[in-house]
Design a protein around this motif. Structure first.
Motif, PDB file in Angstrom:
ATOM      1  N   ALA A 113       0.822  -1.212   0.000  1.00 51.91           N
ATOM      2  CA  ALA A 113       0.000   0.000   0.000  1.00 51.91           C
ATOM      3  C   ALA A 113       0.858   1.264   0.000  1.00 51.91           C
ATOM      4  O   ALA A 113       0.592   2.204  -0.754  1.00 51.91           O
ATOM      5  CB  ALA A 113      -0.930  -0.004   1.207  1.00 51.91           C
ATOM      6  N   GLN A 114       1.894   1.297   0.828  1.00 53.63           N
ATOM      7  CA  GLN A 114       2.672   2.518   1.025  1.00 53.63           C
ATOM      8  C   GLN A 114       3.708   2.761  -0.069  1.00 53.63           C
ATOM      9  O   GLN A 114       4.029   3.908  -0.360  1.00 53.63           O
ATOM     10  CB  GLN A 114       3.385   2.473   2.380  1.00 53.63           C
ATOM     11  CG  GLN A 114       2.440   2.461   3.553  1.00 53.63           C
ATOM     12  CD  GLN A 114       3.139   2.132   4.863  1.00 53.63           C
ATOM     13  OE1 GLN A 114       4.364   2.129   4.966  1.00 53.63           O
ATOM     14  NE2 GLN A 114       2.349   1.834   5.885  1.00 53.63           N
ATOM     15  N   CYS A 115       4.240   1.701  -0.649  1.00 57.34           N
ATOM     16  CA  CYS A 115       5.382   1.849  -1.563  1.00 57.34           C
ATOM     17  C   CYS A 115       5.119   1.384  -2.990  1.00 57.34           C
ATOM     18  O   CYS A 115       5.865   1.743  -3.890  1.00 57.34           O
ATOM     19  CB  CYS A 115       6.582   1.077  -1.017  1.00 57.34           C
ATOM     20  SG  CYS A 115       7.067   1.543   0.654  1.00 57.34           S
ATOM     21  N   CYS A 116       4.101   0.588  -3.194  1.00 59.36           N
ATOM     22  CA  CYS A 116       3.895  -0.027  -4.512  1.00 59.36           C
ATOM     23  C   CYS A 116       2.546   0.306  -5.125  1.00 59.36           C
ATOM     24  O   CYS A 116       2.137  -0.341  -6.104  1.00 59.36           O
ATOM     25  CB  CYS A 116       4.052  -1.547  -4.404  1.00 59.36           C
ATOM     26  SG  CYS A 116       5.657  -2.063  -3.788  1.00 59.36           S
ATOM     27  N   ASP A 117       1.843   1.265  -4.569  1.00 56.81           N
ATOM     28  CA  ASP A 117       0.553   1.690  -5.119  1.00 56.81           C
ATOM     29  C   ASP A 117      -0.420   0.517  -5.278  1.00 56.81           C
ATOM     30  O   ASP A 117      -1.203   0.471  -6.219  1.00 56.81           O
ATOM     31  CB  ASP A 117       0.774   2.402  -6.455  1.00 56.81           C
ATOM     32  CG  ASP A 117      -0.440   3.175  -6.936  1.00 56.81           C
ATOM     33  OD1 ASP A 117      -1.217   3.658  -6.083  1.00 56.81           O
ATOM     34  OD2 ASP A 117      -0.623   3.278  -8.168  1.00 56.81           O
ATOM     35  N   ASP A 118      -0.316  -0.456  -4.375  1.00 51.87           N
ATOM     36  CA  ASP A 118      -1.201  -1.624  -4.379  1.00 51.87           C
ATOM     37  C   ASP A 118      -1.124  -2.448  -5.657  1.00 51.87           C
ATOM     38  O   ASP A 118      -2.095  -3.072  -6.079  1.00 51.87           O
ATOM     39  CB  ASP A 118      -2.653  -1.229  -4.092  1.00 51.87           C
ATOM     40  CG  ASP A 118      -2.910  -1.066  -2.611  1.00 51.87           C
ATOM     41  OD1 ASP A 118      -2.271  -1.775  -1.814  1.00 51.87           O
ATOM     42  OD2 ASP A 118      -3.751  -0.219  -2.246  1.00 51.87           O
ATOM     43  N   LYS A 119       0.064  -2.447  -6.275  1.00 53.10           N
ATOM     44  CA  LYS A 119       0.289  -3.234  -7.484  1.00 53.10           C
ATOM     45  C   LYS A 119       1.591  -4.005  -7.332  1.00 53.10           C
ATOM     46  O   LYS A 119       2.537  -3.514  -6.742  1.00 53.10           O
ATOM     47  CB  LYS A 119       0.400  -2.315  -8.697  1.00 53.10           C
ATOM     48  CG  LYS A 119      -0.861  -1.545  -9.007  1.00 53.10           C
ATOM     49  CD  LYS A 119      -0.590  -0.407  -9.971  1.00 53.10           C
ATOM     50  CE  LYS A 119      -1.811   0.419 -10.237  1.00 53.10           C
ATOM     51  NZ  LYS A 119      -2.391   1.051  -9.061  1.00 53.10           N
ATOM     52  N   LEU A 120       1.642  -5.185  -7.898  1.00 55.17           N
ATOM     53  CA  LEU A 120       2.882  -5.937  -7.991  1.00 55.17           C
ATOM     54  C   LEU A 120       3.292  -5.891  -9.453  1.00 55.17           C
ATOM     55  O   LEU A 120       2.579  -6.404 -10.327  1.00 55.17           O
ATOM     56  CB  LEU A 120       2.693  -7.390  -7.544  1.00 55.17           C
ATOM     57  CG  LEU A 120       3.925  -8.284  -7.675  1.00 55.17           C
ATOM     58  CD1 LEU A 120       5.064  -7.788  -6.777  1.00 55.17           C
ATOM     59  CD2 LEU A 120       3.580  -9.727  -7.349  1.00 55.17           C
ATOM     60  N   THR A 121       4.441  -5.230  -9.718  1.00 48.50           N
ATOM     61  CA  THR A 121       4.909  -5.078 -11.094  1.00 48.50           C
ATOM     62  C   THR A 121       6.352  -5.550 -11.218  1.00 48.50           C
ATOM     63  O   THR A 121       7.043  -5.787 -10.223  1.00 48.50           O
ATOM     64  CB  THR A 121       4.841  -3.609 -11.555  1.00 48.50           C
ATOM     65  OG1 THR A 121       5.846  -2.848 -10.875  1.00 48.50           O
ATOM     66  CG2 THR A 121       3.455  -3.010 -11.319  1.00 48.50           C
ATOM     67  N   SER A 122       6.797  -5.624 -12.450  1.00 47.43           N
ATOM     68  CA  SER A 122       8.178  -6.010 -12.716  1.00 47.43           C
ATOM     69  C   SER A 122       9.164  -4.996 -12.130  1.00 47.43           C
ATOM     70  O   SER A 122      10.312  -5.353 -11.864  1.00 47.43           O
ATOM     71  CB  SER A 122       8.399  -6.167 -14.222  1.00 47.43           C
ATOM     72  OG  SER A 122       8.006  -5.000 -14.920  1.00 47.43           O
TER      73      SER A 122
END
Length: 187
Positions: A113-122
């Protein structure tokens, strides 16, 4: 429940059954395209493995807040960080958060939530982490999560994010990573 039923229920476009097709909105690339310029071009593409927004619409349980759609994504990200498969970018932008994950002071859900904008990306994973994530998300992610889920809960989104679940998922991911690594060694 079939994979097609789960795709329909969750509205998750990343669910594939293998073969050539679409993964996270980015077409898979055939192995014939292995020229250096093409590889450089692909490196600029950000692959999205998962996104909380893919889960919170439609049939998402009304009795849960959106953070519950983060659980399975965060478990994978936390495993990747604890095994050193995070990207240099994530290391440089969030060193304190990564240290806190490794110390057990910050959860993968909080980091997502805090660092990845609620996304898991490459962008979140190392080269090795991305190789594994690409193979795992397409082939085994959902099946493993289902296998480790409590059948007495109303939905997968009701699964807890606790030490036992984290340990179980990490053990499964370690085994899958080992299998994937051995397969690479034989190619």
């Amino acid at each position: 429940m079939s994979l097609d039923s789960l795709r329909e229920l969750t509205g998750a476009p990343w669910l594939t059954s293998g073969g050539k097709g679409w993964l996270c909105g980015i077409p898979e690339v055939s192995q014939e395209r292995d020229s250096a310029p093409f590889r450089r071009e692909l490196q600029m593409i950000v692959r999205k493995y998962d996104d909380i927004d893919w889960h919170t619409g439609g049939d998402f349980p009304a009795d849960l807040d959106a953070s519950h759609a983060r659980t399975h994504i965060a478990l994978f990200l936390e495993w990747a960080i604890r095994r050193g498969h995070e990207s240099d970018t994530l290391r440089s932008l969030h060193p304190d958060a990564l240290h806190s994950i490794r110390q057990g002071k910050l959860s993968g859900k909080d980091l997502l939530a805090q660092c990845c904008d609620d996304k898991l990306t490459s962008d979140d994973l190392s080269e090795t982490g991305n190789g594994f994530a690409q193979a795992y998300y397409e082939a085994s992610c959902l099946e493993d999560y289902l296998d480790l889920s409590d059948d007495d809960l109303p939905t997968l989104y009701h699964e807890p994010y606790d030490q036992k679940k984290t340990r179980d998922i990490c053990e499964k991911l370690d085994a899958r990573f080992h299998q994937w690594s051995k397969q690479l060694d034989h190619e």
